[in-house]
Motif scaffolding. Structure first.
Motif, short mmCIF file in Angstrom:
data_model
loop_
_atom_site.label_atom_id
_atom_site.label_comp_id
_atom_site.label_asym_id
_atom_site.label_seq_id
_atom_site.Cartn_x
_atom_site.Cartn_y
_atom_site.Cartn_z
N VAL A 220 0.85 -1.20 0.00
CA VAL A 220 0.00 0.00 0.00
C VAL A 220 0.88 1.25 0.00
O VAL A 220 1.69 1.44 0.91
CB VAL A 220 -0.94 0.04 1.23
N MET A 221 0.73 2.06 -1.03
CA MET A 221 1.42 3.36 -1.09
C MET A 221 0.47 4.43 -0.53
O MET A 221 -0.73 4.41 -0.77
CB MET A 221 1.81 3.70 -2.52
N TYR A 222 1.04 5.36 0.20
CA TYR A 222 0.22 6.36 0.89
C TYR A 222 0.91 7.72 0.82
O TYR A 222 2.14 7.81 0.89
CB TYR A 222 0.02 5.95 2.34
N ILE A 223 0.12 8.78 0.68
CA ILE A 223 0.65 10.14 0.70
C ILE A 223 0.18 10.82 1.99
O ILE A 223 -1.01 10.98 2.22
CB ILE A 223 0.17 10.97 -0.51
N GLY A 224 1.14 11.16 2.84
CA GLY A 224 0.81 11.77 4.12
C GLY A 224 2.09 12.16 4.84
O GLY A 224 3.18 12.14 4.27
N ASN A 225 1.95 12.50 6.10
CA ASN A 225 3.10 12.86 6.93
C ASN A 225 3.70 11.57 7.49
O ASN A 225 3.13 10.95 8.38
CB ASN A 225 2.68 13.80 8.05
N GLU A 226 4.86 11.19 6.98
CA GLU A 226 5.46 9.89 7.34
C GLU A 226 5.78 9.82 8.83
O GLU A 226 5.58 8.77 9.46
CB GLU A 226 6.72 9.66 6.50
N GLU A 227 6.25 10.91 9.39
CA GLU A 227 6.62 10.90 10.81
C GLU A 227 5.41 10.71 11.71
O GLU A 227 5.44 9.94 12.68
CB GLU A 227 7.32 12.22 11.15
N LEU A 228 4.30 11.41 11.39
CA LEU A 228 3.09 11.28 12.20
C LEU A 228 2.47 9.90 12.06
O LEU A 228 2.00 9.32 13.05
CB LEU A 228 2.07 12.35 11.80
N MET A 229 2.47 9.35 10.85
CA MET A 229 1.91 8.02 10.65
C MET A 229 2.71 6.97 11.42
O MET A 229 2.15 6.00 11.95
CB MET A 229 1.89 7.67 9.16
N ALA A 230 4.03 7.18 11.53
CA ALA A 230 4.86 6.23 12.27
C ALA A 230 4.45 6.20 13.74
O ALA A 230 4.51 5.14 14.39
CB ALA A 230 6.33 6.62 12.13
N GLN A 231 4.01 7.36 14.29
CA GLN A 231 3.58 7.40 15.68
C GLN A 231 2.35 6.54 15.92
O GLN A 231 2.17 5.97 17.00
CB GLN A 231 3.30 8.84 16.10
N ILE A 232 1.49 6.43 14.90
CA ILE A 232 0.29 5.60 15.02
C ILE A 232 0.69 4.15 15.26
O ILE A 232 0.29 3.50 16.23
CB ILE A 232 -0.61 5.71 13.77
N TRP A 233 1.50 3.61 14.34
CA TRP A 233 1.87 2.18 14.43
C TRP A 233 2.78 1.93 15.63
O TRP A 233 2.66 0.90 16.30
CB TRP A 233 2.57 1.73 13.14
N GLN A 234 3.67 2.87 15.93
CA GLN A 234 4.57 2.73 17.08
C GLN A 234 3.78 2.57 18.37
O GLN A 234 4.04 1.67 19.17
CB GLN A 234 5.47 3.97 17.15
N ASN A 235 2.79 3.46 18.57
CA ASN A 235 2.03 3.44 19.83
C ASN A 235 1.10 2.23 19.92
O ASN A 235 1.02 1.60 20.98
CB ASN A 235 1.22 4.73 19.96
N ILE A 236 0.41 1.91 18.83
CA ILE A 236 -0.55 0.80 18.89
C ILE A 236 0.17 -0.54 19.06
O ILE A 236 -0.22 -1.38 19.89
CB ILE A 236 -1.45 0.78 17.63
#
Length: 445
Positions: free
Chosen positions: A327-343
């Motif tokens: 899956v390719m995605y256009i967004g803020n890579e740093e913020l999206m990393a916080q989602i997966w990191q925390n969950i």
């Protein structure tokens, strides 16, 4: 004296006073315009009618004078009645002297004056002159005029008084709202105003009550936030202080010394992470967009985070089941990393030794769907709706050494990305976190 002046100034600024003043001015202007209009329209008619009556009276006097032998005094007695005031004028009367030419030419002079026309006639009868007025006395004319003026004045005053009392009732909701707003300004967010029946005031009152309720909630959250931050900082600081004092002991063994140093480093790391999370959450709450966007592989990002967390899940011997579509995605890579990191980190903490975690990623026609499931204990039903709140750690079955900010960060990042997150207890066991992101065709190419 100063208090009386201030009270007077306050009165002049009230809407009720302004309404009464406006009514008074409007009535005064409208009354003046009405009188002027009536005068312009009716005055000529009334004047003509009054003068016509005098002309008929003049003709009647001429008839009597020609066909009878009545003296001037007798004619005055015959023609004088309650409707007419008839008098004999002396030879040197100004009314005669001022109108001598017209009297010699026409035999009479008629003049009219007043809002309600009063007509007067000076008529020559033989060698005498008589004065005829359409009012039986001077006072009658002024009484009528005075009644008209007084009626207008009384109407204005009564209307103003009624407007004052009616205005008091009309503006009562505004005064109540003002008092309530004053209470809110003092910090009393529990105040509420009565919702009146008037649609305009009702909408205003409802909006005020809603605002007060929201402010009350915000104040509660602020208090909880300060209390939680203070508690979160106090615990590790107390621990650091205590073990630092123990390190000052001269008879401390090397093993104990290393243990205490390790604890201090751990608590310092915890403080650093707490400060970082608070700053990140504060920054995100003030953001309106996700910021700078880039195109990246979402599945590759999740794999990298799982690898970074490898020491955590390895020491608990957790079995990982990973199913990630490309899956390719256009967004803020740093913020999206916080989602997966925390969950994922959250899942590792609550998964028991030898447990299992499943991470999946797929795309549909409308969205990108990710699920992180762990075999840890269920979340209490009452806590499910609160776990995304800042510092919330009310569920004892899933209590941890965390600070309760991780999921709040996740929720805020997804709000900025126009995504969503749901959590549910899986009937067969474990807890599932489901993340949904908007499907954008350009992201997939």
């Amino acid at each position: 004296m100063t208090k009386m002046l201030k009270k007077g100034e306050k009165l002049r600024t009230t809407l009720q006073f302004k309404l009464s003043a406006i009514f008074f001015v409007v009535m005064l202007i409208s009354g003046s315009i009405s009188l002027t209009a009536v005068g312009l329209i009716c005055l000529p008619i009334m004047k003509d009618n009054s003068e016509q009556q005098l002309l008929e009276m003049s003709i009647a006097i001429d008839t009597i004078s020609e066909h009878t032998s009545f003296t001037t005094e007798e004619i005055v007695q015959v023609t004088g009645n309650s409707a007419y005031d008839v008098q004999i004028l002396h030879k040197g009367d100004p009314l005669i002297l001022d109108n001598q030419k017209l009297l010699n030419k026409k035999g009479y002079v008629i003049s009219s004056s007043g809002v309600i026309p009063k007509s007067d006639m000076v008529k020559k009868v033989g060698s005498d002159y008589i004065y005829i007025s359409t009012f039986s006395s001077e006072s009658a004319y002024w009484i009528i005029n005075l009644v008209v003026i007084l009626s207008l004045a009384v109407s204005i005053i009564i209307g103003t008084v009624i407007t004052t009392f009616v205005g008091r009732t009309i503006f009562q909701p505004v005064r109540e709202l003002s008092r309530a707003a004053s209470e809110v300004a003092k910090g009393n967010f529990k105040v509420r105003v009565r919702v009146p029946s008037d649609p305009e005031y009702a909408a205003l009152a409802k909006n005020f009550n809603r605002m007060a309720e929201q402010l009350s909630g915000i104040e509660t959250l602020r208090g909880d936030f300060i209390s939680s931050v203070s508690h979160e900082f106090k615990t590790p600081l107390a621990s650091i202080q205590g073990f630092a004092k123990l390190l000052q002991s001269d008879d401390l063994s090397e093993a104990d010394k290393q243990e205490y140093i390790s604890i201090i480093i751990s608590e310092t790391s915890r403080l650093s992470k707490l400060s970082s999370n608070i700053l990140s959450l504060t920054k995100l709450e003030n953001q309106k967009t996700v910021g700078v966007k880039s195109r990246f592989s979402l599945d590759e990002q999740i794999r990298n985070i799982i690898l970074v967390l490898e020491p955590e899940w390895s020491k608990k011997d957790i079995d990982l089941d990973i199913e990630l579509e490309d899956v390719m995605y256009i967004g803020n890579e740093e913020l999206m990393a916080q989602i997966w990191q925390n969950i994922i980190n959250n899942a590792i903490k609550f998964t028991p030794v030898g447990g299992r975690i499943r991470v999946s990623l797929m795309r549909t026609d409308k969205s990108i769907e990710a699920e992180i499931w762990d075999s840890g204990p269920h979340i209490d039903k009452a806590a499910i709706s609160k776990i995304f709140e800042k510092f919330y750690q009310g569920d004892k079955s899933r209590a941890t050494e965390g600070n309760g900010l991780g999921l709040a960060l996740v929720k805020r990042v997804l709000e900025l990305a126009q995504g969503d997150i749901r959590v549910e207890n899986v009937p067969s066991g474990g807890v599932s976190f489901k993340v949904s992101l908007p499907y954008i065709i350009e992201d997939m190419m």
